[in-house]
Scaffold this active site. Structure first.
Site, PDB file in Angstrom:
ATOM      1  N   GLY A  47       0.817  -1.217   0.000  1.00 22.91           N
ATOM      2  CA  GLY A  47       0.000   0.000   0.000  1.00 22.91           C
ATOM      3  C   GLY A  47       0.846   1.259   0.000  1.00 22.91           C
ATOM      4  N   CYS A  48       1.904   1.256   0.776  1.00 18.94           N
ATOM      5  CA  CYS A  48       2.765   2.440   0.863  1.00 18.94           C
ATOM      6  C   CYS A  48       3.513   2.662  -0.447  1.00 18.94           C
ATOM      7  CB  CYS A  48       3.728   2.308   2.042  1.00 18.94           C
ATOM      8  SG  CYS A  48       2.840   2.217   3.618  1.00 18.94           S
TER       9      CYS A  48
END
Length: 156
Positions: A47-48
């Site tokens: 996600g990051c």
């Protein structure tokens, strides 16, 4: 741990943090232009990575509109350097291992994941105006589609 939430019009908490090279970067050095300050849990996680790459893909549009981008996580500078190199990120990634800045922005605290509660980084993004005030605050955002939403909010 107190729940701190920033609202539009609040003064953006000032900070000076090391970047991926250990160079100190201060929010005040961006006065006179808008800044997207986004907080993410951990470099090199799916996600990051999606979020960081999204900002990178739109960086030219952002800088062309005089908007700077700063990513902040609790990761050490050495991990941020690996993240930057792996994903060709050219905006500053800042290290906040003691989470003082994360806490000042309300981006650190209790969160729930898969039914369990724990303390950690809440993915959050702030648009700081040219005078150092919070223009918009987004808490507990999802990585997918988030950068596009920020672009719409900025009118970029």
């Amino acid at each position: 741990m107190t729940e701190q939430r920033l609202e539009p019009g609040d003064a953006a908490p000032e900070f000076t943090l090391p970047d991926a090279d250990g160079k100190r970067v201060s929010l005040s050095s961006f006065r006179g232009r808008r800044v997207v300050v986004y907080f993410y849990p951990a470099a090199m996680t799916p996600g990051c990575t999606k979020e960081a790459v999204g900002f990178q893909e739109h960086l030219e549009e952002l800088t062309g509109s005089d908007v700077a981008v700063l990513g902040i996580s609790p990761d050490e500078p050495s991990k941020l350097a690996k993240f930057r190199e792996r994903d060709n990120l050219t905006f500053p990634l800042l290290s906040d291992p003691d989470t003082k800045v994360l806490q000042a922005y309300g981006a650190y605290g209790e969160k729930k994941l898969y039914g369990r509660t724990f303390i950690g980084v809440r993915r959050s993004t702030f648009i700081v105006d040219a005078d150092g005030r919070i223009e918009k605050a987004f808490y507990n955002v999802k990585a997918t589609g988030h950068v596009e939403r920020i672009l719409r909010e900025l009118g970029v």
